[in-house]
Design a protein around this motif. Structure first.
Motif, PDB file in Angstrom:
ATOM      1  N   LEU A   6       0.811  -1.216   0.000  1.00 12.14           N
ATOM      2  CA  LEU A   6       0.000   0.000   0.000  1.00 12.14           C
ATOM      3  C   LEU A   6       0.845   1.268   0.000  1.00 12.14           C
ATOM      4  O   LEU A   6       0.361   2.341  -0.362  1.00 12.14           O
ATOM      5  N   ALA A   7       2.093   1.165   0.411  1.00 15.60           N
ATOM      6  CA  ALA A   7       2.965   2.343   0.496  1.00 15.60           C
ATOM      7  C   ALA A   7       3.081   3.085  -0.838  1.00 15.60           C
ATOM      8  O   ALA A   7       2.987   4.326  -0.853  1.00 15.60           O
ATOM      9  N   PRO A   8       3.271   2.396  -1.972  1.00 13.19           N
ATOM     10  CA  PRO A   8       3.347   3.151  -3.236  1.00 13.19           C
ATOM     11  C   PRO A   8       2.059   3.915  -3.549  1.00 13.19           C
ATOM     12  O   PRO A   8       2.116   5.007  -4.121  1.00 13.19           O
ATOM     13  N   LEU A   9       0.920   3.360  -3.161  1.00 12.52           N
ATOM     14  CA  LEU A   9      -0.345   4.085  -3.377  1.00 12.52           C
ATOM     15  C   LEU A   9      -0.405   5.342  -2.519  1.00 12.52           C
ATOM     16  O   LEU A   9      -0.880   6.383  -2.968  1.00 12.52           O
ATOM     17  N   ALA A  10       0.079   5.245  -1.287  1.00 13.64           N
ATOM     18  CA  ALA A  10       0.108   6.418  -0.412  1.00 13.64           C
ATOM     19  C   ALA A  10       1.053   7.478  -0.971  1.00 13.64           C
ATOM     20  O   ALA A  10       0.750   8.679  -0.937  1.00 13.64           O
ATOM     21  N   ALA A  15       1.614  12.690  -4.287  1.00 11.02           N
ATOM     22  CA  ALA A  15       1.840  13.383  -5.556  1.00 11.02           C
ATOM     23  C   ALA A  15       0.551  14.018  -6.066  1.00 11.02           C
ATOM     24  O   ALA A  15       0.561  15.137  -6.586  1.00 11.02           O
ATOM     25  N   VAL A  16      -0.578  13.313  -5.897  1.00 11.32           N
ATOM     26  CA  VAL A  16      -1.874  13.858  -6.307  1.00 11.32           C
ATOM     27  C   VAL A  16      -2.185  15.123  -5.508  1.00 11.32           C
ATOM     28  O   VAL A  16      -2.609  16.142  -6.068  1.00 11.32           O
ATOM     29  N   LEU A  17      -1.957  15.078  -4.207  1.00 11.27           N
ATOM     30  CA  LEU A  17      -2.243  16.231  -3.349  1.00 11.27           C
ATOM     31  C   LEU A  17      -1.369  17.426  -3.726  1.00 11.27           C
ATOM     32  O   LEU A  17      -1.850  18.563  -3.808  1.00 11.27           O
ATOM     33  N   THR A  18      -0.099  17.176  -3.990  1.00 12.04           N
ATOM     34  CA  THR A  18       0.797  18.261  -4.387  1.00 12.04           C
ATOM     35  C   THR A  18       0.385  18.832  -5.737  1.00 12.04           C
ATOM     36  O   THR A  18       0.441  20.048  -5.946  1.00 12.04           O
ATOM     37  N   THR A  19      -0.050  17.971  -6.651  1.00 12.73           N
ATOM     38  CA  THR A  19      -0.530  18.440  -7.952  1.00 12.73           C
ATOM     39  C   THR A  19      -1.790  19.273  -7.788  1.00 12.73           C
ATOM     40  O   THR A  19      -1.977  20.285  -8.478  1.00 12.73           O
ATOM     41  N   GLN A  20      -2.656  18.891  -6.851  1.00 10.89           N
ATOM     42  CA  GLN A  20      -3.867  19.674  -6.580  1.00 10.89           C
ATOM     43  C   GLN A  20      -3.490  21.077  -6.114  1.00 10.89           C
ATOM     44  O   GLN A  20      -4.071  22.064  -6.569  1.00 10.89           O
ATOM     45  N   VAL A  21      -2.524  21.169  -5.214  1.00 11.07           N
ATOM     46  CA  VAL A  21      -2.068  22.481  -4.743  1.00 11.07           C
ATOM     47  C   VAL A  21      -1.558  23.305  -5.918  1.00 11.07           C
ATOM     48  O   VAL A  21      -1.895  24.481  -6.066  1.00 11.07           O
ATOM     49  N   ALA A  22      -0.774  22.672  -6.784  1.00 13.20           N
ATOM     50  CA  ALA A  22      -0.194  23.393  -7.922  1.00 13.20           C
ATOM     51  C   ALA A  22      -1.262  23.878  -8.896  1.00 13.20           C
ATOM     52  O   ALA A  22      -1.227  25.038  -9.338  1.00 13.20           O
ATOM     53  N   THR A  23      -2.222  23.010  -9.232  1.00 14.96           N
ATOM     54  CA  THR A  23      -3.237  23.416 -10.204  1.00 14.96           C
ATOM     55  C   THR A  23      -4.158  24.485  -9.627  1.00 14.96           C
ATOM     56  O   THR A  23      -4.537  25.430 -10.339  1.00 14.96           O
ATOM     57  N   ASN A  24      -4.501  24.368  -8.357  1.00 10.35           N
ATOM     58  CA  ASN A  24      -5.341  25.399  -7.742  1.00 10.35           C
ATOM     59  C   ASN A  24      -4.599  26.727  -7.643  1.00 10.35           C
ATOM     60  O   ASN A  24      -5.197  27.794  -7.832  1.00 10.35           O
TER      61      ASN A  24
END
Length: 149
Positions: A6-10, A15-24
């Motif tokens: 599960l670690a790679p999914l976390a 990365a998804v969360l950081t991308t969300q910050v960047a796009t917003n």
């Protein structure tokens, strides 16, 4: 013990969360308004969550279950989510992605150790022993190395 499957999914979620910050943040710059991206984010998130909920939920809670849930739990996630999201949009241009994410993760780690130690919010108690406190200390050191305040 953490499942290494599960670690790679976390990590991917990070990365998804950081991308969300960047796009917003970019949308806030493009619109010259840091608050509109939070609205767009929450509205599109609501639509996607509604679709997923309807598609994947086979058993719904009873009315009694919904009435028994403490009242403050209903708005808490949304209020905390908007606070987090808007804070990221406002802080990202000033701190940079690396420092912002390092500080956010450090805050998450420290607070999660407190949650576990004291059993707050219904978490099972896990003492904040030497290893956990050392991990928090290393995280704080990492924040300073990444952000170079």
């Amino acid at each position: 013990m953490m499942s290494w499957l599960l670690a790679p999914l976390a990590i991917l979620l990070g990365a998804v969360l950081t991308t969300q910050v960047a796009t917003n943040t970019q949308l806030g710059k493009a619109l010259a308004n840091p608050y509109i991206p939070a609205t767009v984010n929450m509205a599109s998130g609501l639509i996607v969550t509604m679709i997923l909920t309807w598609a994947l939920t086979s058993q719904w809670p009873s009315r009694e279950m919904m009435r028994e849930a403490p009242w403050y739990l209903w708005p808490a996630g949304g209020i905390l989510g908007v606070t987090y999201l808007t804070g990221n949009i406002l802080l990202a241009p000033k701190l940079g992605a690396g420092a912002l994410v390092a500080l956010v993760v450090a805050g998450q780690l420290i607070f999660s150790v407190l949650l576990d130690h004291f059993g707050w919010f219904g978490f099972e108690q896990h003492p904040a022993g030497v290893a956990r406190l050392a991990g928090c200390s290393l995280m704080i050191a990492g924040v300073f190395l990444i952000s170079r305040f």
